[in-house]
Enzyme design. Structure first.
Site, short mmCIF file in Angstrom:
data_model
loop_
_atom_site.label_atom_id
_atom_site.label_comp_id
_atom_site.label_asym_id
_atom_site.label_seq_id
_atom_site.Cartn_x
_atom_site.Cartn_y
_atom_site.Cartn_z
N ALA A 189 0.92 -1.19 0.10
CA ALA A 189 -0.14 -0.02 -0.07
C ALA A 189 0.89 1.23 0.01
CB ALA A 189 -1.01 0.20 0.95
N VAL A 245 2.10 -12.01 3.36
CA VAL A 245 1.87 -12.68 2.21
C VAL A 245 2.68 -14.22 2.48
CG1 VAL A 245 1.70 -13.04 -0.19
CG2 VAL A 245 0.98 -11.11 0.56
N ARG A 279 11.30 -0.58 -5.02
CA ARG A 279 12.05 -0.85 -6.21
C ARG A 279 13.62 -0.75 -5.85
NH1 ARG A 279 9.63 0.54 -11.07
NH2 ARG A 279 11.60 1.42 -12.02
N ALA A 327 11.03 11.33 -9.19
CA ALA A 327 11.55 12.20 -10.45
C ALA A 327 12.24 13.44 -10.10
CB ALA A 327 10.33 11.99 -11.65
N HIS A 451 -9.26 35.04 -3.24
CA HIS A 451 -10.49 34.48 -2.85
C HIS A 451 -11.50 34.29 -4.09
CE1 HIS A 451 -14.14 33.45 -0.55
NE2 HIS A 451 -14.79 34.39 -1.15
P1 FAD Z 1 14.86 6.10 -14.45
O1 FAD Z 1 13.89 6.82 -14.63
O2 FAD Z 1 14.80 4.63 -14.02
O3 FAD Z 1 15.78 6.04 -15.82
C1 FAD Z 1 17.00 5.47 -15.82
C2 FAD Z 1 17.10 5.03 -17.14
O4 FAD Z 1 18.45 4.65 -17.69
C3 FAD Z 1 16.18 3.95 -18.01
O5 FAD Z 1 15.96 4.63 -19.26
C4 FAD Z 1 17.22 2.85 -18.00
O6 FAD Z 1 16.86 2.17 -19.48
C5 FAD Z 1 18.69 3.52 -18.32
N1 FAD Z 1 19.47 2.59 -18.26
C6 FAD Z 1 19.65 1.58 -17.17
N2 FAD Z 1 20.81 0.88 -17.25
C7 FAD Z 1 21.33 1.34 -18.53
C8 FAD Z 1 22.66 0.96 -18.93
N3 FAD Z 1 23.38 0.25 -18.26
N4 FAD Z 1 22.90 1.67 -20.27
C9 FAD Z 1 22.26 2.70 -20.70
N5 FAD Z 1 21.12 2.89 -20.06
C10 FAD Z 1 20.81 2.33 -19.02
N6 FAD Z 1 7.90 9.73 -9.17
C11 FAD Z 1 7.70 10.87 -8.79
O7 FAD Z 1 8.26 11.93 -8.69
N7 FAD Z 1 6.05 11.27 -9.25
C12 FAD Z 1 5.40 10.30 -9.55
O8 FAD Z 1 4.28 10.56 -9.87
C13 FAD Z 1 5.84 8.94 -9.99
N8 FAD Z 1 5.06 7.95 -10.18
C14 FAD Z 1 5.59 6.64 -10.45
C15 FAD Z 1 4.48 5.96 -11.14
C16 FAD Z 1 5.29 4.44 -11.40
C17 FAD Z 1 4.52 3.45 -11.65
C18 FAD Z 1 6.57 4.28 -11.11
C19 FAD Z 1 7.02 2.87 -11.31
C20 FAD Z 1 7.54 5.21 -10.54
C21 FAD Z 1 6.72 6.64 -10.43
N9 FAD Z 1 7.76 7.62 -9.78
C22 FAD Z 1 7.27 8.56 -9.46
C23 FAD Z 1 9.06 7.29 -9.72
C24 FAD Z 1 10.07 7.92 -10.82
O9 FAD Z 1 9.59 7.19 -12.01
C25 FAD Z 1 11.35 7.51 -10.47
O10 FAD Z 1 11.85 8.22 -9.14
C26 FAD Z 1 12.31 8.30 -11.53
O11 FAD Z 1 12.03 7.70 -12.89
C27 FAD Z 1 13.91 8.22 -11.29
O12 FAD Z 1 14.57 8.76 -12.46
P2 FAD Z 1 16.14 8.16 -12.87
O13 FAD Z 1 16.43 9.19 -13.70
O14 FAD Z 1 16.98 7.78 -11.43
O15 FAD Z 1 15.99 6.77 -13.45
P1 NAD Z 2 6.77 2.16 -1.77
O1 NAD Z 2 8.08 2.04 -0.96
O2 NAD Z 2 6.20 3.35 -1.89
O3 NAD Z 2 5.60 0.85 -1.20
C1 NAD Z 2 5.85 -0.29 -0.96
C2 NAD Z 2 4.82 -0.68 0.20
O4 NAD Z 2 4.97 -2.18 0.01
C3 NAD Z 2 5.37 -0.24 1.48
O5 NAD Z 2 4.23 0.06 2.01
C4 NAD Z 2 5.64 -1.58 2.28
O6 NAD Z 2 5.64 -1.68 3.66
C5 NAD Z 2 5.10 -2.53 1.38
N1 NAD Z 2 5.52 -3.86 1.30
C6 NAD Z 2 7.02 -4.30 1.28
N2 NAD Z 2 6.96 -5.54 1.29
C7 NAD Z 2 5.75 -6.09 1.54
C8 NAD Z 2 5.40 -7.52 1.52
N3 NAD Z 2 6.09 -8.53 1.70
N4 NAD Z 2 3.82 -7.50 1.79
C9 NAD Z 2 3.06 -6.46 1.91
N5 NAD Z 2 3.69 -5.46 1.55
C10 NAD Z 2 4.83 -4.97 1.70
O7 NAD Z 2 6.99 1.50 -3.25
P2 NAD Z 2 6.30 1.31 -4.24
O8 NAD Z 2 4.80 1.50 -4.14
O9 NAD Z 2 6.52 0.05 -5.06
O10 NAD Z 2 6.57 2.41 -5.46
C11 NAD Z 2 8.41 2.29 -5.82
C12 NAD Z 2 8.74 3.71 -5.77
O11 NAD Z 2 8.18 4.49 -6.88
C13 NAD Z 2 8.43 4.61 -4.45
O12 NAD Z 2 9.87 4.73 -3.96
C14 NAD Z 2 7.84 5.61 -4.78
O13 NAD Z 2 8.33 6.95 -4.11
C15 NAD Z 2 7.86 5.82 -6.34
N6 NAD Z 2 6.80 6.28 -6.72
C16 NAD Z 2 6.26 7.53 -6.49
C17 NAD Z 2 4.93 7.97 -6.97
C18 NAD Z 2 4.70 9.23 -6.70
O14 NAD Z 2 5.77 10.18 -6.11
N7 NAD Z 2 3.26 9.68 -6.77
C19 NAD Z 2 4.08 7.18 -7.62
C20 NAD Z 2 4.43 5.88 -7.68
C21 NAD Z 2 5.70 5.32 -7.42
#
Ligand code: FAD
Ligand code: NAD
Length: 472
Positions: A189, A245, A279, A327, A451
């Site tokens: 969650a 789980v 992650r 991000a 407002h």
């Molecule tokens: P990434 O975005 O992971 O990019 C890394 C890049 O490196 C990728 O393109 C990958 O292919 C490339 N790469 C990896 N290894 C190699 C290699 N050896 N050679 C060349 N290229 C390589 N964050 C927010 O702030 N707001 C949100 O609303 C939000 N929503 C999310 C929703 C979901 C479903 C998920 C999964 C994540 C979300 N996040 C959100 C988290 C956010 O996506 C990450 O924090 C962010 O993308 C991290 O950026 P980064 O540049 O570190 O890496």
């Molecule tokens: P998260 O760390 O936000 O949440 C993972 C959840 O899974 C935690 O509450 C944790 O206690 C629970 N969990 C871990 N092991 C478990 C188990 N064995 N059984 C049941 N619950 C368990 O991670 P996420 O939701 O996977 O997101 C990954 C990353 O992506 C986060 O770091 C988050 O910041 C980022 N992200 C950010 C946004 C945003 O900024 N709006 C949106 C999506 C993802």
């Protein structure tokens, strides 16, 4: 052999921003990125643009609109009939939003003279980087004066649960379901569980989220977490806390999750399961250890407060170094590192990173929570204002939630701002700027807020710190 001032590995929000900023500062820059989209084409933007922030928000917005039309227009005197869901079109719209933005980055690279090298990078030592194509063949070896590692993160797995992206999915597959699962199970969650759970619930799934911890959203202020838990339960998003789980079984289309809660063994039958338990850093095959770059115990690249690794000219940013996996945090680090390389003194203010969870209402915060202040023994004053008492929230029919402001008891410095409410993701920016400028709660209380706006709830919460709210 090509030589660049800066080679960025990874084209996500950390890497592409670092590359553009470095090029703006006059450094010859290349960005190597391995991402390929569903059509097999290289695409910039990393996880965020391709399978993270952007597609999830596109689906959150579409599903919110669907729910609003289906359930909430009646209160406004608007009768709607014949509403139906066209999921394939919703998905095509999401894909188009993603494509437009990722292609936009390619355009920005061109405009800023960043060389985009599509392929997988590996450090060879002596500041040399090999780039291989998708067949694994070495396409080139380049040298760099500075390297920025921005390779991001990948979904964490749970032992014994195989994610096949059929019935058992990670977040990427869950952004592309071809039909609405009748019953959807989610493990975790956190941000992903709550956001994707919200999307599929709004579109018609019965959603059950199993969370290991006994506390809901422990990183958020407890009062905000409580309000969010109550509202999400009212929306029929079933969040079960304290669940361990113990196994997942698949028999044809019969998918069952076994878990323990309150010393009892339970069994949950679902049509699909999303595993969203965090992650892990993406460092596989990068050659970091071989080059002598230190990783911490959890596999994150170790850096100092300027994102410098133990090798002087190698930096790392974003998800791969840990901290908030966000991000905007990755992008700020990207800009700061590019400026450090160019000889400017810049650093990231980690105390002012905003957090947002895009449920509806939204959860947003910056700074310290009430519980962290109590743990640290910091004396504080608090002001709370509910959206129920906001004229604009009433006009919108969005009266759920509250704003909470925490200020230092002696200096009145703003220590934390916490919101659960409509458009909290936008409202929080005011608090970030205020904290960045070292504002006091009095400063917020003295600033004129237009407002009628939702931002008036921020103003009233700041007034409440000194027990002088007007509209409550
Ligand atoms: P990434 O975005 O992971 O990019 C890394 C890049 O490196 C990728 O393109 C990958 O292919 C490339 N790469 C990896 N290894 C190699 C290699 N050896 N050679 C060349 N290229 C390589 N964050 C927010 O702030 N707001 C949100 O609303 C939000 N929503 C999310 C929703 C979901 C479903 C998920 C999964 C994540 C979300 N996040 C959100 C988290 C956010 O996506 C990450 O924090 C962010 O993308 C991290 O950026 P980064 O540049 O570190 O890496
Ligand atoms: P998260 O760390 O936000 O949440 C993972 C959840 O899974 C935690 O509450 C944790 O206690 C629970 N969990 C871990 N092991 C478990 C188990 N064995 N059984 C049941 N619950 C368990 O991670 P996420 O939701 O996977 O997101 C990954 C990353 O992506 C986060 O770091 C988050 O910041 C980022 N992200 C950010 C946004 C945003 O900024 N709006 C949106 C999506 C993802």
């Amino acid at each position: 052999m090509d030589r660049y001032d800066v080679v960025v590995i990874g084209g996500g929000p950390g890497g592409y921003v670092a590359a553009i900023r470095a090029a703006q500062l006059g450094l010859t820059t290349a960005c190597i990125d391995a991402w390929v989209d569903a059509a097999g084409k290289p695409a910039l933007g990393g996880v965020c643009l391709n399978v993270g922030c952007i597609p999830s928000k596109a689906l959150l917005d579409s599903s919110h609109l669907y729910e609003t039309i289906g359930r909430h227009t009646k209160d406004h005197g608007i009768a709607v009939s014949g509403l139906s869901l066209d999921l394939p079109s919703m998905m095509l719209r999401k894909d188009k939003v993603v494509r437009t933005l990722t292609q936009g980055i390619a355009g920005l690279f061109k405009k800023n003279n960043v060389a985009w090298l599509a392929g997988r990078a590996r450090l060879l030592g002596d500041m040399r980087v090999s780039v291989t194509d998708r067949t694994g063949a070495e396409a080139s070896v380049i040298t760099a004066s500075h390297i920025i590692i921005a390779t991001g993160s990948v979904p964490a797995a749970l032992p014994g649960i195989e994610i096949d992206n059929g019935l058992i999915c990670d977040s990427t597959a869950a952004l592309a379901f071809s039909e609405v699962p009748r019953r959807l199970g989610i493990i975790g969650a956190g941000a992903i569980g709550l956001e994707l759970g919200s999307v599929w619930r709004r579109l018609g799934s019965e959603v059950v989220i199993l969370e290991a911890l006994s506390e809901f959203l422990p990183g958020a202020d407890f009062e905000i977490a409580q309000a969010a838990a109550k509202e999400l339960a009212r929306q029929d998003l079933a969040i079960r806390l304290g669940c361990t789980v113990t196994g997942v079984t698949v028999n044809g289309t019969d998918l069952r999750v076994a878990y323990q809660k309150d010393q009892g063994q339970h069994d949950l039958a679902v049509a699909r399961l999303i595993v969203a338990v965090g992650r892990r850093p993406n460092t596989e095959g990068l050659g970091l250890v071989e080059c002598g770059i230190n990783l911490d115990g959890r596999g994150f690249v170790e850096v100092d407060d300027r994102c410098r690794t133990n090798l002087r000219d190698v930096f790392a940013i974003g998800d791969v170094i840990g901290g908030p996996m966000l991000a905007h945090k990755a992008s700020e680090e990207g800009m700061a590192v590019a400026e450090t390389i160019a000889g400017h003194a810049t650093e990231v203010n980690y105390a002012c990173v905003p957090w947002i969870i895009y449920t509806w209402p939204e959860v947003a915060w910056v700074g310290q929570t009430e519980q962290s202040l109590k743990t640290n023994g910091t004396r504080f004053r608090r002001g709370v204002f509910p959206f129920l008492a906001s004229g604009r929230a009433r006009a919108m029919g969005e009266t759920g939630g509250l704003v909470k402001i925490l200020g230092d008891a002696e200096s009145d410095a703003l220590l934390g701002v916490h919101i659960f409410g409509p458009n909290a993701s936008e409202l929080i920016s005011e608090a970030v700027i205020a904290m960045e400028f070292g504002a006091s709660t009095e400063d917020l209380a003295r600033a004129i807020h237009a407002h009628p706006t939702l931002a008036e709830a921020m103003h009233e919460a700041a007034l409440a710190v000194d027990n002088r709210t007007i509209n409550l």
